[in-house]
Design an enzyme around this catalytic site. Structure first.
Site, PDB file in Angstrom:
ATOM      1  N   THR A 147      62.586  13.822  48.800  1.00  0.00           N
ATOM      2  CA  THR A 147      61.516  12.830  48.704  1.00  0.00           C
ATOM      3  C   THR A 147      60.823  12.895  47.347  1.00  0.00           C
ATOM      4  OG1 THR A 147      59.291  12.318  49.537  1.00  0.00           O
ATOM      5  CG2 THR A 147      60.023  14.546  49.848  1.00  0.00           C
TER       6      THR A 147
ATOM      7  N   TYR B 257      54.281  18.634  53.572  1.00  0.00           N
ATOM      8  CA  TYR B 257      55.542  17.892  53.704  1.00  0.00           C
ATOM      9  C   TYR B 257      56.379  18.050  52.430  1.00  0.00           C
ATOM     10  CZ  TYR B 257      58.711  13.913  53.585  1.00  0.00           C
ATOM     11  OH  TYR B 257      59.827  13.120  53.439  1.00  0.00           O
TER      12      TYR B 257
HETATM   13  N1  UFG Z   1      48.935   1.727  52.938  1.00  0.00           N
HETATM   14  C1  UFG Z   1      47.855   0.933  53.263  1.00  0.00           C
HETATM   15  N2  UFG Z   1      47.637   0.676  54.587  1.00  0.00           N
HETATM   16  C2  UFG Z   1      48.424   1.148  55.592  1.00  0.00           C
HETATM   17  C3  UFG Z   1      49.542   1.955  55.237  1.00  0.00           C
HETATM   18  C4  UFG Z   1      49.755   2.229  53.892  1.00  0.00           C
HETATM   19  O1  UFG Z   1      47.114   0.496  52.397  1.00  0.00           O
HETATM   20  O2  UFG Z   1      48.169   0.883  56.764  1.00  0.00           O
HETATM   21  C5  UFG Z   1      49.196   2.014  51.520  1.00  0.00           C
HETATM   22  C6  UFG Z   1      49.155   3.503  51.212  1.00  0.00           C
HETATM   23  O3  UFG Z   1      47.854   3.900  50.898  1.00  0.00           O
HETATM   24  C7  UFG Z   1      50.118   3.588  50.033  1.00  0.00           C
HETATM   25  C8  UFG Z   1      51.142   2.477  50.305  1.00  0.00           C
HETATM   26  O4  UFG Z   1      50.501   1.599  51.228  1.00  0.00           O
HETATM   27  O5  UFG Z   1      49.450   3.282  48.873  1.00  0.00           O
HETATM   28  C9  UFG Z   1      52.430   2.993  50.914  1.00  0.00           C
HETATM   29  O6  UFG Z   1      52.103   3.806  52.025  1.00  0.00           O
HETATM   30  P1  UFG Z   1      53.177   4.271  53.095  1.00  0.00           P
HETATM   31  O7  UFG Z   1      52.437   4.999  54.164  1.00  0.00           O
HETATM   32  O8  UFG Z   1      54.030   3.124  53.503  1.00  0.00           O
HETATM   33  O9  UFG Z   1      54.122   5.255  52.285  1.00  0.00           O
HETATM   34  P2  UFG Z   1      53.718   6.539  51.431  1.00  0.00           P
HETATM   35  O10 UFG Z   1      53.812   6.133  49.993  1.00  0.00           O
HETATM   36  O11 UFG Z   1      52.494   7.193  51.860  1.00  0.00           O
HETATM   37  O12 UFG Z   1      54.874   7.541  51.888  1.00  0.00           O
HETATM   38  C10 UFG Z   1      56.114   7.560  51.333  1.00  0.00           C
HETATM   39  C11 UFG Z   1      57.107   8.169  52.324  1.00  0.00           C
HETATM   40  C12 UFG Z   1      56.795   9.616  52.555  1.00  0.00           C
HETATM   41  C13 UFG Z   1      56.717  10.312  51.229  1.00  0.00           C
HETATM   42  C14 UFG Z   1      55.665   9.668  50.368  1.00  0.00           C
HETATM   43  C15 UFG Z   1      55.566  10.338  49.036  1.00  0.00           C
HETATM   44  O13 UFG Z   1      57.069   7.478  53.545  1.00  0.00           O
HETATM   45  O14 UFG Z   1      57.809  10.193  53.341  1.00  0.00           O
HETATM   46  O15 UFG Z   1      56.044   8.310  50.163  1.00  0.00           O
HETATM   47  O16 UFG Z   1      54.274  10.113  48.514  1.00  0.00           O
HETATM   48  F1  UFG Z   1      56.386  11.597  51.371  1.00  0.00           F
END
Ligand code: UFG
Length: 344
Positions: free
Chosen positions: A129, A153
């Site tokens: 990741t 993680y």
């Molecule tokens: N976001 C929102 N609202 C939501 C969900 C997400 O604004 O309801 C934003 C988050 O703050 C982030 C972006 O959308 O800025 C993407 O969020 P996600 O939860 O879809 O994905 P992440 O970037 O947090 O997570 C991904 C992978 C993880 C990994 C991570 C590394 O799913 O497995 O990137 O930072 F670890």
């Protein structure tokens, strides 16, 4: 003659068979279909704690845990390579409950790795990741940048990358760690897609806000140092990711040691941009409200995917529009199925 012929046949069968651990999960089931399309036999191994039996439909599914060494060893005797997708993957949960991540991702991963080595299987593909980079100094991110995870993680994934690296000179293990950026979307042809419980990812949460299955989407932070104030991510279509795994498997035949590749498009999209694309595709406004920043979210994570391109001959073929279109088709299919099941 007969015995020799049978042996040759079973060796050939083993050579083309791949154990897809976590194969009934979101990315694992897409990899299984990609393997099949490219002439391999995928054998799925999943304890169904997070996976779903129907996502593995059409494949042999061994329903067992990675800590069940006897069953695992039996399965490993039938394959020439392992693809390891079985892990917990929620950043926030890992901060609340690090023991779960150390147990499932580190101890579970090591149980799988030991069984793999004991079975004489020398090819291993690992779901890593971009969380291994923590909060990167620059964007786009190259593989040489320091790996300084900021949550359990990411730490658990980094530990396993390091374990693979140690096993290369010691035991001749050949491995590829694929560092995913933001996986999203669904296969265009098969009845598979993203299904997490609970769902926390941006695109499915926004689509569920459109269908009314969830309340308004919360936008986590609008004061980031980005052009529109919302976080930027590199969204990569799950089918592009799946294809990269098959290319990585072929690549393992020509390398010794452990390699690492970023899997992203190289293009960043802000939360606002994702919402705008969802509105274009669905023709519906996304109910939303502004919320506080979510702890642990770096402002920008965008891949430099050129190493994967050069080494694997891989490039993402689908963009944000295709990601949202396929995720939307899948969301509608699942909503229709739920309505049928509940008689609504
Ligand atoms: N976001 C929102 N609202 C939501 C969900 C997400 O604004 O309801 C934003 C988050 O703050 C982030 C972006 O959308 O800025 C993407 O969020 P996600 O939860 O879809 O994905 P992440 O970037 O947090 O997570 C991904 C992978 C993880 C990994 C991570 C590394 O799913 O497995 O990137 O930072 F670890």
């Amino acid at each position: 003659m007969m015995a020799g012929g049978r042996k040759a046949f079973s060796l050939a069968a083993r050579e083309s068979s791949i154990l897809v651990v976590g194969g009934a999960g979101y990315i694992g089931c897409h990899a299984a279909h990609a393997l099949r399309r490219m002439g391999y036999e995928a054998i799925l191994y999943d304890n169904l704690s997070r996976g779903h039996r129907f996502l593995g439909k059409g494949f042999e599914l061994i329903e067992a845990d990675i800590f069940d060494t006897e069953i695992l060893s039996g399965a490993l005797k039938r394959v020439s390579a392992v693809m390891h997708f079985a892990a917990d993957s929620q950043v926030g949960e890992s901060v609340q409950n690090p023991r779960k991540y150390f147990r499932n991702n580190v101890e579970g991963g090591i149980a799988l790795l030991n069984a793999t080595l004991d079975a004489g299987v020398s090819k291993f593909i690992f779901s890593s990741t971009c969380a291994v980079y923590g909060v990167p100094e620059r964007s786009p991110i190259t593989e040489e940048m320091p790996r300084r995870p900021v949550n359990p993680y990411g730490m658990s994934k980094l530990f396993f990358e390091n374990a693979l690296e140690a096993c290369a000179p010691a035991y001749g293990l050949r491995s590829v760690s694929l560092r995913y950026f933001n996986a999203a979307g669904a296969d265009e042809q098969e009845n598979i897609g993203e299904l997490h419980e609970p769902e926390t990812h941006l695109i499915p949460c926004a689509l569920k806000a459109v269908t009314g299955e969830r309340g308004a989407l919360q936008i986590f932070g609008t004061d980031y140092p980005t052009p529109d104030g919302t976080c930027i991510r590199d969204y990569i279509h799950v089918s592009d990711l799946a294809e990269a795994h098959v290319l990585a498997l072929k690549h393992l035949d020509g390398i010794a040691g452990a390699a690492q590749y970023n899997l992203g498009t190289g293009e960043g999209a802000s939360v606002q941009k994702v919402i705008a694309t969802i509105e274009e595709v669905t023709g519906t406004s996304v109910p939303r409200r502004l919320a506080e920043r979510r702890p642990g979210d770096p402002p920008e994570l965008v891949a430099d995917p050129s190493r994967a391109q050069a080494a694997l001959g891989w490039k993402a073929r689908r963009g944000l529009r295709e990601i949202v279109e396929t995720a939307w088709q899948w969301e509608q299919k699942m909503a229709a199925q739920t309505a049928r099941n509940t008689g609504a």
